[in-house]
Design an enzyme around this catalytic site. Structure first.
Site, PDB file in Angstrom:
ATOM      1  N   ALA A  27       0.808  -1.221   0.000  1.00  0.00           N
ATOM      2  CA  ALA A  27       0.000   0.000   0.000  1.00  0.00           C
ATOM      3  C   ALA A  27       0.841   1.270   0.000  1.00  0.00           C
ATOM      4  CB  ALA A  27      -0.927  -0.006   1.212  1.00  0.00           C
ATOM      5  N   PHE A  38      -5.216   1.427   4.302  1.00  0.00           N
ATOM      6  CA  PHE A  38      -6.378   1.291   5.186  1.00  0.00           C
ATOM      7  C   PHE A  38      -6.002   0.908   6.612  1.00  0.00           C
ATOM      8  CE2 PHE A  38      -6.223  -3.095   3.510  1.00  0.00           C
ATOM      9  CZ  PHE A  38      -6.292  -3.804   4.691  1.00  0.00           C
ATOM     10  N   ARG A  39      -4.741   0.489   6.765  1.00  0.00           N
ATOM     11  CA  ARG A  39      -4.339   0.180   8.129  1.00  0.00           C
ATOM     12  C   ARG A  39      -4.001   1.430   8.934  1.00  0.00           C
ATOM     13  NH1 ARG A  39      -0.073  -4.033   6.558  1.00  0.00           N
ATOM     14  NH2 ARG A  39      -0.114  -2.526   4.877  1.00  0.00           N
ATOM     15  N   GLN A 105       0.524  -6.369  -3.697  1.00  0.00           N
ATOM     16  CA  GLN A 105      -0.667  -6.596  -2.878  1.00  0.00           C
ATOM     17  C   GLN A 105      -1.776  -5.644  -3.293  1.00  0.00           C
ATOM     18  OE1 GLN A 105       1.628  -5.588   0.804  1.00  0.00           O
ATOM     19  NE2 GLN A 105       0.128  -6.950   1.725  1.00  0.00           N
ATOM     20  N   ASP A 108      -5.108  -1.575  -7.130  1.00  0.00           N
ATOM     21  CA  ASP A 108      -5.492  -0.273  -7.685  1.00  0.00           C
ATOM     22  C   ASP A 108      -5.134  -0.058  -9.154  1.00  0.00           C
ATOM     23  OD1 ASP A 108      -2.707   0.171  -7.595  1.00  0.00           O
ATOM     24  OD2 ASP A 108      -2.830   1.126  -5.622  1.00  0.00           O
ATOM     25  N   HIS A 123      -3.460  -9.998  -4.593  1.00  0.00           N
ATOM     26  CA  HIS A 123      -4.772  -9.712  -3.988  1.00  0.00           C
ATOM     27  C   HIS A 123      -5.821  -9.384  -5.052  1.00  0.00           C
ATOM     28  CE1 HIS A 123      -3.124  -8.744   0.316  1.00  0.00           C
ATOM     29  NE2 HIS A 123      -3.063 -10.020   0.012  1.00  0.00           N
ATOM     30  N   CYS A 131     -19.110 -13.050 -12.425  1.00  0.00           N
ATOM     31  CA  CYS A 131     -20.366 -13.598 -11.929  1.00  0.00           C
ATOM     32  C   CYS A 131     -20.077 -14.765 -11.000  1.00  0.00           C
ATOM     33  CB  CYS A 131     -21.219 -14.069 -13.108  1.00  0.00           C
ATOM     34  SG  CYS A 131     -22.749 -14.882 -12.589  1.00  0.00           S
ATOM     35  N   SER A 197       5.772  -1.723   1.796  1.00  0.00           N
ATOM     36  CA  SER A 197       5.023  -2.766   2.506  1.00  0.00           C
ATOM     37  C   SER A 197       5.637  -2.983   3.883  1.00  0.00           C
ATOM     38  CB  SER A 197       5.058  -4.083   1.727  1.00  0.00           C
ATOM     39  OG  SER A 197       4.492  -5.123   2.504  1.00  0.00           O
TER      40      SER A 197
HETATM   41 ZN    ZN Z   1     -23.761 -15.027 -14.662  1.00  0.00          ZN
END
Ligand code: ZN
Length: 256
Positions: A27, A38-39, A105, A108, A123, A131, A197
């Protein structure tokens, strides 16, 4: 190696001498692009939510509207960001033949936007959603259009089922193929550049160990401590963009 040389100069020497160099990013490399880690509590998007609670696979399964209410904003915010000098420096090193791959990781897409070609996203990525039922895959712009068109704000497949972003959510499985690829790269690397990181979260917490055990060296460019500091050949604590620009300068390579 002389003690009066700067970390960037020593790092440039290691890159020049290594047969295989692999970067591992977290990040911290995207913070200069305006994407908060976010940490770090109380920042940006995560100010009013607990990410562990909302970006969880169980929330997606149980309440896709709540999940997408949050995640749609996140997509919007991430989609507008641009890569910074550290992302571009890695793409430049790859083009110069001095970097084999980037393992990240981050979800974005900023390494892709910067021009990195050999990229392993352990990630996942916000680039597409799939779907949960039939597996059909849709690109980000289409997912956002489908979300806007849906009464409940849930992007849906042509078959009617909710789409799930192709990112690793909390509680989700990690992508097996990407991890195996990352492991192979780490084992074959003479030099692993760990950038932005804290190296505390699996799987990236484990990759420097793989390199070190195979006889490679690890360098760390990040603000704050990591569990690998004592074993790092070079440790840079400064701003990731400045450090990477200094490395390029020491190598005599112009930033694109
Ligand atoms: Zn589907």
């Amino acid at each position: 190696m002389s003690l009066d040389t700067s970390p960037a100069t020593r790092l440039a020497g290691l890159i020049r001498d290594a047969g295989s160099v692999v970067a591992l990013t977290g990040a911290g490399i995207s913070v200069p692009s305006g994407i908060p880690d976010f940490r770090s509590p109380g920042t940006g998007l995560w100010r009013n939510v607990n990410p562990m609670e909302v970006a969880h696979i169980d929330v997606f399964r149980r309440d896709p509207a709540r999940f997408w209410h949050f995640y749609g904003d996140r997509f919007q915010t991430l989609g507008d960001k641009e890569p910074n000098g550290a992302h571009r420096a890695l793409a430049t090193l790859e083009r110069a033949g001095l970097l084999d791959a980037v393992i990240t990781q981050n979800i974005d897409r900023l390494h892709v936007k910067a021009g990195t070609r050999n990229l392993i996203e352990v990630h996942g990525t916000i680039d597409h959603s799939s779907c949960v039922d039939c597996g059909a895959r849709y690109p980000l712009a289409d997912v956002r259009a489908r979300q806007r068109a849906d009464d409940a704000g849930v992007p849906r497949c042509d078959c009617g089922r909710p789409l799930k972003p192709d990112v690793v959510l909390f509680g989700d499985y990690l992508p097996v193929e990407a991890l195996a690829h990352a492991d192979r790269l780490a084992a074959g690397a003479d030099l692993m550049l760990c950038i932005g990181s804290s190296l505390e979260v699996y799987p990236v917490a484990h990759l420097p160990d793989v390199s070190l055990s195979a006889g490679g060296q690890v360098v760390i460019i990040t603000q704050g401590a990591t569990p690998f500091d004592a074993r790092a050949a070079v440790r840079c604590d400064g701003d990731v963009v400045q450090e990477m620009n200094a490395v390029l300068a020491a190598l005599g390579i112009d930033q694109r």
